[in-house]
Design a protein around this motif. Structure first.
Motif, PDB file in Angstrom:
ATOM      1  N   LEU A 134       0.999  -1.111   0.040  1.00 17.91           N
ATOM      2  CA  LEU A 134      -0.142  -0.361   0.359  1.00 17.91           C
ATOM      3  C   LEU A 134       1.346   1.413   0.227  1.00 17.91           C
ATOM      4  O   LEU A 134       1.009   1.773  -0.608  1.00 17.91           O
ATOM      5  N   ALA A 135       1.848   0.704   0.756  1.00 16.24           N
ATOM      6  CA  ALA A 135       2.807   2.228   0.931  1.00 16.24           C
ATOM      7  C   ALA A 135       3.436   2.337  -0.552  1.00 16.24           C
ATOM      8  O   ALA A 135       3.630   3.841  -0.758  1.00 16.24           O
ATOM      9  N   LYS A 136       3.774   1.857  -1.596  1.00 16.91           N
ATOM     10  CA  LYS A 136       4.762   2.219  -2.656  1.00 16.91           C
ATOM     11  C   LYS A 136       3.523   2.060  -3.675  1.00 16.91           C
ATOM     12  O   LYS A 136       4.158   3.329  -4.554  1.00 16.91           O
ATOM     13  N   GLU A 137       2.125   2.126  -3.771  1.00 20.26           N
ATOM     14  CA  GLU A 137       1.260   2.348  -4.661  1.00 20.26           C
ATOM     15  C   GLU A 137       0.047   3.281  -4.465  1.00 20.26           C
ATOM     16  O   GLU A 137      -0.529   3.913  -4.893  1.00 20.26           O
ATOM     17  N   HIS A 138       0.621   4.499  -3.067  1.00 15.49           N
ATOM     18  CA  HIS A 138      -0.255   5.636  -2.474  1.00 15.49           C
ATOM     19  C   HIS A 138       0.573   6.248  -2.086  1.00 15.49           C
ATOM     20  O   HIS A 138       1.357   6.133  -1.167  1.00 15.49           O
ATOM     21  N   GLU A 139      -0.143   6.780  -2.723  1.00 18.16           N
ATOM     22  CA  GLU A 139       1.110   8.724  -1.244  1.00 18.16           C
ATOM     23  C   GLU A 139       0.941   9.169  -0.044  1.00 18.16           C
ATOM     24  O   GLU A 139       1.039   9.684   0.919  1.00 18.16           O
ATOM     25  N   VAL A 140      -0.890   8.485   0.156  1.00 17.23           N
ATOM     26  CA  VAL A 140      -1.244   8.512   1.739  1.00 17.23           C
ATOM     27  C   VAL A 140      -2.133   7.405   2.302  1.00 17.23           C
ATOM     28  O   VAL A 140      -3.217   6.605   1.919  1.00 17.23           O
ATOM     29  N   ILE A 141      -1.694   6.941   3.501  1.00 10.94           N
ATOM     30  CA  ILE A 141      -2.274   6.371   4.713  1.00 10.94           C
ATOM     31  C   ILE A 141      -3.059   6.571   5.306  1.00 10.94           C
ATOM     32  O   ILE A 141      -2.594   7.506   6.039  1.00 10.94           O
ATOM     33  N   VAL A 142      -4.566   6.404   5.535  1.00  9.92           N
ATOM     34  CA  VAL A 142      -5.213   6.784   6.331  1.00  9.92           C
ATOM     35  C   VAL A 142      -5.863   5.922   7.276  1.00  9.92           C
ATOM     36  O   VAL A 142      -5.771   4.039   6.452  1.00  9.92           O
ATOM     37  N   THR A 143      -5.536   4.725   8.243  1.00 13.19           N
ATOM     38  CA  THR A 143      -5.548   4.470   9.942  1.00 13.19           C
ATOM     39  C   THR A 143      -7.412   5.153   9.795  1.00 13.19           C
ATOM     40  O   THR A 143      -7.653   6.026  10.459  1.00 13.19           O
ATOM     41  N   ALA A 144      -8.034   4.160   9.885  1.00 12.70           N
ATOM     42  CA  ALA A 144      -9.547   4.741  11.029  1.00 12.70           C
ATOM     43  C   ALA A 144      -9.675   2.787  11.784  1.00 12.70           C
ATOM     44  O   ALA A 144     -10.072   2.076  11.442  1.00 12.70           O
ATOM     45  N   GLU A 145      -9.650   3.762  13.741  1.00 11.84           N
ATOM     46  CA  GLU A 145     -10.638   2.471  13.847  1.00 11.84           C
ATOM     47  C   GLU A 145     -11.060   2.907  15.485  1.00 11.84           C
ATOM     48  O   GLU A 145     -10.796   4.545  15.603  1.00 11.84           O
ATOM     49  N   GLU A 146     -11.229   2.580  16.226  1.00 12.92           N
ATOM     50  CA  GLU A 146     -12.044   2.868  17.311  1.00 12.92           C
ATOM     51  C   GLU A 146     -11.277   2.426  18.657  1.00 12.92           C
ATOM     52  O   GLU A 146     -11.394   1.492  18.722  1.00 12.92           O
ATOM     53  N   HIS A 147     -10.384   2.426  18.615  1.00  7.91           N
ATOM     54  CA  HIS A 147      -9.170   2.263  19.641  1.00  7.91           C
ATOM     55  C   HIS A 147      -9.019   3.051  20.309  1.00  7.91           C
ATOM     56  O   HIS A 147      -8.636   4.714  20.159  1.00  7.91           O
TER      57      HIS A 147
END
Length: 99
Positions: free
Chosen positions: A68-81
């Motif tokens: 994902l890091a190689k193929e995308h400019e941004v990584i967003v995480t979504a969690e209720e933690h």
């Protein structure tokens, strides 16, 4: 909570799954936030995010996160933690090891 899989899905520890292919932005989610991420993707005008379900944080799917890091400019995480020790921390640790 809406189902994101049908009855043929086989859960595997340490394996995430791409639910929606996109570009530039990847939303990596766990738990109830997977459904919310799919809903959010429909609202993002001009952005087609990749949506990933990480159903196992320990172990985490390091290969998928690196991809994902190689193929995308941004990584967003979504969690209720908690910020400490959750999905965001796990993803950050994988990416920090990769430089």
């Amino acid at each position: 909570v809406e189902d994101v899989y049908d009855e043929s899905y086989l859960w595997q520890p340490g394996k995430g799954s791409v639910l929606k292919e996109g570009s530039k932005v990847a939303i990596v989610a766990t738990g109830m936030m997977v459904q919310e991420s799919l809903k959010a993707a429909k609202e993002m005008e001009g952005i087609e995010p990749t949506i990933v379900n990480i159903s196992s944080i320990k172990p985490i799917d390091e290969e998928l996160i690196k991809k994902l890091a190689k193929e995308h400019e941004v990584i967003v995480t979504a969690e209720e933690h908690s910020v400490i020790g959750g999905l965001g921390s796990a993803v950050a640790e994988v990416l920090a090891k990769e430089g």
